[in-house]
Write an enzyme that holds these catalytic residues in place. Structure first.
Site, PDB file in Angstrom:
ATOM      1  CG  ASP A  55      -0.363   0.061   2.521  1.00 43.77           C
ATOM      2  OD1 ASP A  55       0.877  -0.077   2.615  1.00 43.77           O
ATOM      3  OD2 ASP A  55      -1.096   0.250   3.525  1.00 43.77           O
ATOM      4  CD  GLU A 193       7.625  -0.075   7.902  1.00 42.16           C
ATOM      5  OE1 GLU A 193       6.691  -0.793   7.494  1.00 42.16           O
ATOM      6  OE2 GLU A 193       7.866   1.065   7.452  1.00 42.16           O
TER       7      GLU A 193
HETATM    8  O1  KIV Z   1       3.495  -1.127   1.715  1.00 40.97           O
HETATM    9  C1  KIV Z   1       4.671  -1.494   1.753  1.00 40.97           C
HETATM   10  O2  KIV Z   1       5.477  -1.227   0.859  1.00 40.97           O
HETATM   11  C2  KIV Z   1       5.100  -2.258   2.918  1.00 40.97           C
HETATM   12  C3  KIV Z   1       6.556  -2.573   3.033  1.00 40.97           C
HETATM   13  C4  KIV Z   1       7.271  -1.378   3.514  1.00 40.97           C
HETATM   14  C5  KIV Z   1       6.810  -3.756   3.905  1.00 40.97           C
HETATM   15  O3  KIV Z   1       4.310  -2.593   3.741  1.00 40.97           O
END
Ligand code: KIV
Length: 277
Positions: A55, A193
């Site tokens: 997202d 994260e």
């Molecule tokens: O939306 C995204 O790109 C993510 C990654 C940072 C893991 O959730």
């Protein structure tokens, strides 16, 4: 394609079982975000294990400050493009804000849409203890789920900004409890994260499922980067990112050269023109 060759081509596909085996053998997992056919094909052919239709497309493709405005329809659309470019990598569709928070029925419905209409082979959602029931329900509907704990961008307003999580004892306990809840609910992997490297190391050693880190240090079972960060397509690069190419500068140079050639009437040249028969 015969059933034998379909089976043979599937053998090379990365699956949730491949990732579990990687953790057991101590072999690292690679994951990149992708949002379209062209880059999905490049990353797939480069041997990246997992392509996440994140997202984060709200930030890097749509230009929003947060991921909150992204809709399920938009993720389904981009997942379709990525799935079409992929032969080997596992395609994971990210569940956007609003597509799973209201009820676990909603969560199952959204996950099924990502698989059925988008061609995803798995889904990812953010949160821990609070979304454990939804993870379990989605997994029971036979859709593999990747968790995501620590700095969860959809919780930007609760966190008071995009802040590293787990620096205080309370936060640390909460992140560990979230990671354990995600595993207990049946997730096949979890993104860690924005947390101190030693907290991610502890979670990685506690869990049986693979951890995939972003801004979470080297001990995770795998690493993920947003493709625009990897390739230098953003205005700035967060400190946890290693930029592997400067495609932004290359694209700007190409666009300037094109503009100069057109102004100087050097393009199109004779070799670029169709001839009459
Ligand atoms: O939306 C995204 O790109 C993510 C990654 C940072 C893991 O959730």
């Amino acid at each position: 394609m015969s059933t034998t060759s379909v089976a043979a081509s599937r053998e090379h596909r990365v699956t949730v079982r491949t990732l579990a085996a990687r953790k057991r053998r101590g072999e690292r997992i690679t994951m990149l975000t992708a949002y379209d056919f062209a880059f999905a094909r490049i990353f797939d052919q480069a041997g990246i294990d997992v392509l996440l239709v994140g997202d984060s497309l709200g930030n890097v493709v749509q230009g929003h400050d947060t991921t909150l405005p992204v809709t399920l329809d938009e993720v389904v659309y981009h997942t379709r493009l990525v799935a079409r470019g992929c032969r080997r990598a596992l395609v994971v569709g990210d569940m956007p804000f609003g597509s799973y928070q209201v009820s676990s029925e909603d969560a199952v419905r959204s996950a099924i849409r990502l698989v059925k209409d988008g061609g995803a082979q798995a889904v990812k959602l953010e949160g821990g203890v609070g979304v454990a029931e939804s993870i379990a329900r989605i997994a029971r509907a036979e859709v593999p789920v990747m968790g995501h704990v620590g700095l969860t961008p959809q919780a930007v307003h609760r966190m008071g900004g995009f802040r590293v999580q787990g620096r205080t004892q309370d936060e640390r306990d909460r992140v560990i409890a979230d990671a354990e809840a995600v595993q207990a609910a049946g997730a096949f992997a979890v993104v860690l994260e924005g947390m101190p490297a030693e907290l991610a190391a502890e979670i990685t050693s506690r869990l049986d499922i693979p951890t995939i880190g972003i801004g979470a240090g080297p001990a995770c079972d795998g690493q993920v980067l947003v493709m625009h960060d990897l390739l230098g397509l953003n205005d700035w690069t967060p400190s946890f990112v290693k930029q592997y190419a400067d495609l932004g500068a290359i694209a700007a140079r190409a666009a300037r050269a094109f503009g100069e050639d057109v102004a100087a009437q050097k393009f199109p040249a004779e070799e670029h023109c169709y001839k009459a028969r």
